[in-house]
Design a protein around this motif. Sequence first.
Motif, PDB file in Angstrom:
ATOM      1  N   THR A  20     -44.760  44.875  14.394  1.00  0.00           N
ATOM      2  CA  THR A  20     -45.901  43.966  14.222  1.00  0.00           C
ATOM      3  C   THR A  20     -45.452  42.648  13.601  1.00  0.00           C
ATOM      4  O   THR A  20     -45.875  41.559  14.023  1.00  0.00           O
ATOM      5  CB  THR A  20     -46.965  44.628  13.326  1.00  0.00           C
ATOM      6  OG1 THR A  20     -47.388  45.851  13.920  1.00  0.00           O
ATOM      7  CG2 THR A  20     -48.163  43.716  13.129  1.00  0.00           C
ATOM      8  N   PHE A  21     -44.584  42.746  12.598  1.00  0.00           N
ATOM      9  CA  PHE A  21     -44.074  41.544  11.938  1.00  0.00           C
ATOM     10  C   PHE A  21     -43.270  40.689  12.911  1.00  0.00           C
ATOM     11  O   PHE A  21     -43.443  39.456  12.955  1.00  0.00           O
ATOM     12  CB  PHE A  21     -43.204  41.938  10.746  1.00  0.00           C
ATOM     13  CG  PHE A  21     -42.496  40.777  10.090  1.00  0.00           C
ATOM     14  CD1 PHE A  21     -43.180  39.927   9.237  1.00  0.00           C
ATOM     15  CD2 PHE A  21     -41.152  40.528  10.359  1.00  0.00           C
ATOM     16  CE1 PHE A  21     -42.531  38.847   8.647  1.00  0.00           C
ATOM     17  CE2 PHE A  21     -40.499  39.458   9.768  1.00  0.00           C
ATOM     18  CZ  PHE A  21     -41.189  38.612   8.915  1.00  0.00           C
TER      19      PHE A  21
ATOM     20  N   THR B 250     -48.925  42.510   5.852  1.00  0.00           N
ATOM     21  CA  THR B 250     -48.571  41.777   4.644  1.00  0.00           C
ATOM     22  C   THR B 250     -47.062  41.785   4.541  1.00  0.00           C
ATOM     23  O   THR B 250     -46.434  42.808   4.804  1.00  0.00           O
ATOM     24  CB  THR B 250     -49.175  42.430   3.384  1.00  0.00           C
ATOM     25  OG1 THR B 250     -50.608  42.369   3.462  1.00  0.00           O
ATOM     26  CG2 THR B 250     -48.724  41.716   2.126  1.00  0.00           C
ATOM     27  N   PHE B 251     -46.486  40.640   4.208  1.00  0.00           N
ATOM     28  CA  PHE B 251     -45.054  40.627   3.952  1.00  0.00           C
ATOM     29  C   PHE B 251     -44.778  39.871   2.668  1.00  0.00           C
ATOM     30  O   PHE B 251     -45.650  39.194   2.116  1.00  0.00           O
ATOM     31  CB  PHE B 251     -44.258  40.058   5.139  1.00  0.00           C
ATOM     32  CG  PHE B 251     -44.418  38.581   5.372  1.00  0.00           C
ATOM     33  CD1 PHE B 251     -43.518  37.671   4.808  1.00  0.00           C
ATOM     34  CD2 PHE B 251     -45.435  38.087   6.187  1.00  0.00           C
ATOM     35  CE1 PHE B 251     -43.643  36.307   5.031  1.00  0.00           C
ATOM     36  CE2 PHE B 251     -45.574  36.717   6.412  1.00  0.00           C
ATOM     37  CZ  PHE B 251     -44.678  35.828   5.830  1.00  0.00           C
ATOM     38  N   TYR B 252     -43.563  40.007   2.173  1.00  0.00           N
ATOM     39  CA  TYR B 252     -43.172  39.419   0.897  1.00  0.00           C
ATOM     40  C   TYR B 252     -41.875  38.636   1.095  1.00  0.00           C
ATOM     41  O   TYR B 252     -41.051  38.978   1.944  1.00  0.00           O
ATOM     42  CB  TYR B 252     -42.937  40.508  -0.154  1.00  0.00           C
ATOM     43  CG  TYR B 252     -44.110  41.431  -0.357  1.00  0.00           C
ATOM     44  CD1 TYR B 252     -44.988  41.254  -1.424  1.00  0.00           C
ATOM     45  CD2 TYR B 252     -44.346  42.499   0.515  1.00  0.00           C
ATOM     46  CE1 TYR B 252     -46.061  42.102  -1.619  1.00  0.00           C
ATOM     47  CE2 TYR B 252     -45.420  43.344   0.342  1.00  0.00           C
ATOM     48  CZ  TYR B 252     -46.283  43.150  -0.719  1.00  0.00           C
ATOM     49  OH  TYR B 252     -47.349  43.986  -0.899  1.00  0.00           O
TER      50      TYR B 252
ATOM     51  N   GLU C 107     -44.787  34.337  17.258  1.00  0.00           N
ATOM     52  CA  GLU C 107     -45.933  33.507  17.615  1.00  0.00           C
ATOM     53  C   GLU C 107     -46.250  32.448  16.556  1.00  0.00           C
ATOM     54  O   GLU C 107     -46.924  31.458  16.858  1.00  0.00           O
ATOM     55  CB  GLU C 107     -47.163  34.393  17.829  1.00  0.00           C
ATOM     56  CG  GLU C 107     -47.012  35.394  18.974  1.00  0.00           C
ATOM     57  CD  GLU C 107     -48.127  36.434  19.009  1.00  0.00           C
ATOM     58  OE1 GLU C 107     -48.930  36.462  18.039  1.00  0.00           O
ATOM     59  OE2 GLU C 107     -48.190  37.199  19.984  1.00  0.00           O
ATOM     60  N   ASN C 108     -45.759  32.619  15.322  1.00  0.00           N
ATOM     61  CA  ASN C 108     -46.204  31.758  14.221  1.00  0.00           C
ATOM     62  C   ASN C 108     -45.086  31.085  13.433  1.00  0.00           C
ATOM     63  O   ASN C 108     -45.369  30.426  12.425  1.00  0.00           O
ATOM     64  CB  ASN C 108     -47.069  32.572  13.251  1.00  0.00           C
ATOM     65  CG  ASN C 108     -48.368  33.045  13.863  1.00  0.00           C
ATOM     66  OD1 ASN C 108     -49.356  32.310  13.901  1.00  0.00           O
ATOM     67  ND2 ASN C 108     -48.376  34.279  14.340  1.00  0.00           N
ATOM     68  N   TYR C 109     -43.842  31.217  13.865  1.00  0.00           N
ATOM     69  CA  TYR C 109     -42.750  30.669  13.057  1.00  0.00           C
ATOM     70  C   TYR C 109     -42.854  29.161  12.875  1.00  0.00           C
ATOM     71  O   TYR C 109     -42.346  28.597  11.899  1.00  0.00           O
ATOM     72  CB  TYR C 109     -41.390  31.048  13.654  1.00  0.00           C
ATOM     73  CG  TYR C 109     -41.037  30.311  14.926  1.00  0.00           C
ATOM     74  CD1 TYR C 109     -40.327  29.116  14.886  1.00  0.00           C
ATOM     75  CD2 TYR C 109     -41.415  30.810  16.171  1.00  0.00           C
ATOM     76  CE1 TYR C 109     -40.002  28.436  16.053  1.00  0.00           C
ATOM     77  CE2 TYR C 109     -41.092  30.145  17.330  1.00  0.00           C
ATOM     78  CZ  TYR C 109     -40.382  28.957  17.265  1.00  0.00           C
ATOM     79  OH  TYR C 109     -40.061  28.289  18.426  1.00  0.00           O
TER      80      TYR C 109
ATOM     81  N   HIS D  64     -47.505  37.460   1.018  1.00  0.00           N
ATOM     82  CA  HIS D  64     -48.147  36.726   2.114  1.00  0.00           C
ATOM     83  C   HIS D  64     -49.008  37.712   2.899  1.00  0.00           C
ATOM     84  O   HIS D  64     -48.494  38.499   3.702  1.00  0.00           O
ATOM     85  CB  HIS D  64     -47.111  36.091   3.029  1.00  0.00           C
ATOM     86  CG  HIS D  64     -46.051  35.318   2.294  1.00  0.00           C
ATOM     87  ND1 HIS D  64     -46.208  34.011   1.900  1.00  0.00           N
ATOM     88  CD2 HIS D  64     -44.811  35.696   1.856  1.00  0.00           C
ATOM     89  CE1 HIS D  64     -45.118  33.603   1.264  1.00  0.00           C
ATOM     90  NE2 HIS D  64     -44.263  34.601   1.232  1.00  0.00           N
ATOM     91  N   ARG D  65     -50.301  37.662   2.664  1.00  0.00           N
ATOM     92  CA  ARG D  65     -51.202  38.569   3.371  1.00  0.00           C
ATOM     93  C   ARG D  65     -51.727  37.869   4.614  1.00  0.00           C
ATOM     94  O   ARG D  65     -52.482  36.890   4.531  1.00  0.00           O
ATOM     95  CB  ARG D  65     -52.359  38.996   2.476  1.00  0.00           C
ATOM     96  CG  ARG D  65     -53.272  40.003   3.144  1.00  0.00           C
ATOM     97  CD  ARG D  65     -54.292  40.587   2.190  1.00  0.00           C
ATOM     98  NE  ARG D  65     -55.124  41.584   2.859  1.00  0.00           N
ATOM     99  CZ  ARG D  65     -56.076  42.285   2.281  1.00  0.00           C
ATOM    100  NH1 ARG D  65     -56.326  42.096   0.981  1.00  0.00           N
ATOM    101  NH2 ARG D  65     -56.781  43.170   2.949  1.00  0.00           N
ATOM    102  N   ILE D  66     -51.338  38.392   5.759  1.00  0.00           N
ATOM    103  CA  ILE D  66     -51.725  37.780   7.029  1.00  0.00           C
ATOM    104  C   ILE D  66     -53.052  38.334   7.508  1.00  0.00           C
ATOM    105  O   ILE D  66     -53.916  37.617   7.984  1.00  0.00           O
ATOM    106  CB  ILE D  66     -50.625  38.027   8.091  1.00  0.00           C
ATOM    107  CG1 ILE D  66     -49.257  37.582   7.558  1.00  0.00           C
ATOM    108  CG2 ILE D  66     -50.963  37.314   9.392  1.00  0.00           C
ATOM    109  CD1 ILE D  66     -49.203  36.165   7.044  1.00  0.00           C
TER     110      ILE D  66
END
Length: 566
Positions: free
Chosen positions: A342-343, A481-483, A349-351, A474-476
Motif C-alpha cells: 500500500t505504501f 500511516t508512515f513515520y 502516485e504522490n512522491y 505522517h497519517r495519510i
Amino acid sequence: MLFDSEQVTALIQKHYGLKGLVTKLPGELDLNFFVQSIEGLSYIFKIANAKEELPNLELQNALINHLQKKNSGLMVSSLMLTVSGEEIIHLTADDGDIRLARLLTWVDGRVLAHVNPHSPLLLQRLGEMCGNLCLSLAEFDHPAAHRFIKWDTQQTEWIKPHIASFSGEQKSLVQYFYWLFEKEVLPLFPRLRKSVNYNDANDYNVLVSDDVNDPVVPGVIDFGDVVYTQTINELAIALAYAVMNKPDPIEAACHVVRGFNNRFTLTDEEIHVLFPLVAARLIISVTCSALNKIDHPENKYLQISDRPAWMLLEKISQVSPAMAEYAFRNACGLTPCPMENTFEKWTTENYGSMTSPVELKNFCWLNLSVGSADLGTMHDVLNDQKLEDHVRNVIHKENATLGIGRYDEARAIYTTSSFEIIANDGPQWRSIHMGLDFFCASGTAVRAIYDGTVHSFANNNKDRDYGPTIILKHRISDGLTFYTLYGHLNVESLERLSVGKSLKAGDVIAFIGERSENGNWPPHLHFQVMLDVLNEQGNFPGVCAPEQRDIWKSICPDPWLLITGK
C-alpha cells in the motif's frame, strides 16, 4: 501404596495375558508404567486419575484410532485390547475409588526436551508434525472434545482472578500478557478456524527419532488434553515449549511456523494472534504451577516448566508483538509488513508532493559497503577522524558537496560490539543499513519530507548511536500511516519540539550535528522510513542483521521512494 509396579505386573498378566518387567514413569495426574514383555515388546500402561471420566478416555481412544486409520505418517500408540476385547478396564484402588486404565503400544524415540541441539531443521520438522496433526484431525469430532480444560488457551480468562496472587515483576508480566490476550486475541476468536486439537505438544510429549545426524519428529504421546478449540492453538502450544531456553525465541519460532505452514496453511488472522497465544499458554503454565505448588508441593514434575516459562515470558516481553507477527508472516512466505505494498503504491502516485530532507544539488553516491576501497582499512573505518576524512575526500574527488550513503547496504562500519547480537547459532552483527545517509556540512538545515506531527524525539547520546533524533508521524488515511526518522542532529534541534506538534512539508525541523554531539559519526543525516515504529519512542533500529533483512526492508522501505517515486 496406590498401584505399585508389583500390582501392575499382576494386572497386566490378568487382563492382557502379558508377562514382563514393569517400571513406573513420571506423570502429572495419571499413573504411567513402562511395560517390557518377555517377548521383547514395549507398552505403556496408563491408570487415569480418580477424577477422570469415561467419556474423556473414549475421546482419546477414538482420536488414536482415527489417526491410525488416516495413515498420515504420524507415529502414535495403538490401543491394546484385553483378553475379553475391551479398550478400557475398571480397577478398584486401595482407597476404594474406581480407576480407568488402558494399555497402549510404546512409541520409541527421545522426547524433544532431551534432544540437543534444536537445529533449524529439527524445529521445522516439529512444525511439520504439528501441521500434519491438524490436517489429520480436520474432519474428526467427538462430543467429549467440547469441554473446558485449563490448558486450552481459548479459556485463558480463567486465570484472571489468580493474577493478584503474583507479585513484583512476575505479576507485571502476567498482567501485560493477559492484557495482550484480551486486546488482540479475544475479538478475533469467533472468526478463527476451530477443530479438535491434540493440545499438548510440549517438549516432554513430542518424540524425536534416535538418529543424531538427521533426526525426524514422528509423533506425540499422551492424548489427555485433547479438546475442541481454535486450530491455531496447536501451533501456539508447540511454540511455547520449543522456544524455551533459546537466545532468540522469535528466530527459533519462525522455523516451527515455517514447517507448520508447509503442511497446514495459516490465515492472516491466525498469524496475527499467534504471538499473544504463545504468551497465553505460558501464563496459563505459570499460573497452574503456582497453584500446584500449593496443592501438590511434593510433585516436582508439576513445576518442570516453571523457571523456563518465566525466563521466556521476560524475554518475549521485550519483543514487539507486531515484530513477531512480521517475522511469522515472513516465515510463511508472505509480505512481512502488510502495509508495504500500500505504501509503495501511494508513494508512486504522490512522491511529487514530497520535500527532500536536505537539498539534493550537486550530490554523489558513496560506496560504504564491506570491501569498499573508498574507506581505507578496517582500522580507518573504526577511527572516528579517519572515517570522516575518507568520506570528505571521496565527496571532494567527485566535485560534490553532498554524498549519499545507500539503503540496504552491508557495511563493515557496523561490525563492532555495539552492533553485535546473540542469535541461536552464535553471534550476528546488525550490518545492513536501513536508511539513506546524507553526508554534508554540520549545521545544514533538515526539512520535514511531508506534512505530519512530531511522534517522539530523544538524544541517543551513546557512542555510534544516533545522537539527537526526531521521528515524525505522517497519517495519510485510516489505512496508511508512515513515520520518518531524522538522526545525527545537533542538540539545539530538540529544544523547541513537543510531541504532537504539526509540521508542513519543507519546514526546517533540525540541523545536522557535529561529530562531538551526533554519536561520533562524520556529519550527516540518517533518514529512514518506517511503516511501524514497534512501540519505540525517539529511537529506532537503523541497521539489521543480514538474516532478518527481508523483514526489516518490509518495515522500512527505501526512502528514495519518497524522493523519486522509484
